[in-house]
Design a protein around this motif. Structure first.
Motif, mmCIF file in Angstrom:
data_model
loop_
_atom_site.group_PDB
_atom_site.id
_atom_site.type_symbol
_atom_site.label_atom_id
_atom_site.label_comp_id
_atom_site.label_asym_id
_atom_site.label_seq_id
_atom_site.Cartn_x
_atom_site.Cartn_y
_atom_site.Cartn_z
ATOM 1 N N GLN A 132 -3.531 2.805 -5.284
ATOM 2 C CA GLN A 132 -3.923 1.396 -5.323
ATOM 3 C C GLN A 132 -2.725 0.506 -5.003
ATOM 4 O O GLN A 132 -1.624 0.730 -5.486
ATOM 5 C CB GLN A 132 -4.472 1.041 -6.704
ATOM 6 C CG GLN A 132 -4.972 -0.390 -6.804
ATOM 7 C CD GLN A 132 -5.601 -0.678 -8.153
ATOM 8 O OE1 GLN A 132 -5.679 0.201 -9.009
ATOM 9 N NE2 GLN A 132 -6.068 -1.896 -8.349
ATOM 10 N N ALA A 133 -2.951 -0.486 -4.141
ATOM 11 C CA ALA A 133 -1.876 -1.408 -3.770
ATOM 12 C C ALA A 133 -1.364 -2.134 -5.002
ATOM 13 O O ALA A 133 -2.106 -2.378 -5.955
ATOM 14 C CB ALA A 133 -2.379 -2.411 -2.741
ATOM 15 N N ALA A 156 0.867 -1.173 0.000
ATOM 16 C CA ALA A 156 0.000 0.000 0.000
ATOM 17 C C ALA A 156 0.904 1.222 0.000
ATOM 18 O O ALA A 156 1.772 1.355 0.866
ATOM 19 C CB ALA A 156 -0.898 -0.008 1.236
#
Length: 208
Positions: free
Chosen positions: A142-143, A137
């Motif tokens: 967005q991861a 993360a």
């Protein structure tokens, strides 16, 4: 900055140092889990921007020992590695290592790692080549996935490649290295890396 490296460095803090396995957790997985917390705590406590020496010390102590730079450089140079003399190989490893350190120190100040999710690793007792998968993360974005490829060498596990969103560190450099070698030879690549490192150092010195 190369987008690949911006993402790579944002996650690489999760794989530093050598850790002992706890219970039945495989050593490579434990290596990621046990040390990511330590490094994250350091990054939170220290005011890294503008403190280049402390940042480089962190990288040297916590990140570099986990990487097999000779293997990484050999793979990035590719088929030309076997044509390099021992002196050329040593120079390539040295300059490539310096390049990565400087890239880390720059990108760590620009990326905020908020969490690292290490996926469980399934491996057999005889396995010597594994992939530890993580999800990072990063500053509300967005991861994204990071895959660490590790090889067991003399009872120690070493990283020999990293894939960010499916893009390999080795492959990312192999194409550009190959173009330089075909045009200017191995010495040309060494010179190009050396000049790039010297230029980066000069910029930092001027900025002080």
């Amino acid at each position: 900055m190369n987008k690949f490296f911006a993402l790579f460095v944002a996650a690489v803090v999760g794989l530093t140092g050598i850790a002992r396995a706890a219970d039945a957790v495989p050593v490579p997985e434990a290596m990621v889990r046990a040390t990511s917390k330590e490094v994250m705590e350091v990054l939170k406590k220290e005011s890294l921007p503008g403190n280049e020496k402390k940042l480089r010390d962190l990288i040297e102590a916590k990140i570099l020992p986990s990487f097999d730079f000779t293997r990484i450089t050999a793979q990035a140079v590719g088929k030309h590695w076997r044509d390099a003399s021992p002196e050329q190989q040593a120079a390539l490893v040295r300059e490539f290592r310096t390049l990565l350190v400087r890239t880390y120190s720059t990108a760590l100040t620009a990326n905020k790692v908020q969490g690292i999710d290490v996926k469980p690793l399934k491996m057999g007792d005889a396995d010597t080549d594994v992939i530890v998968k993580t999800e990072v993360a990063n500053g509300g974005n967005q991861a994204f996935p990071i895959d660490y490829k590790l090889l067991k060498v003399s009872n120690n596990w070493k990283v020999y490649d990293v894939a960010v969103d499916g893009v390999s560190l080795v492959t990312n450099y192999r194409n550009s290295f190959n173009q330089t070698i075909l045009k200017d030879g191995l010495d040309g690549l060494i010179k190009a890396l050396s000049e790039r490192n010297a230029s980066a150092q000069a910029v930092k010195t001027t900025a002080k």
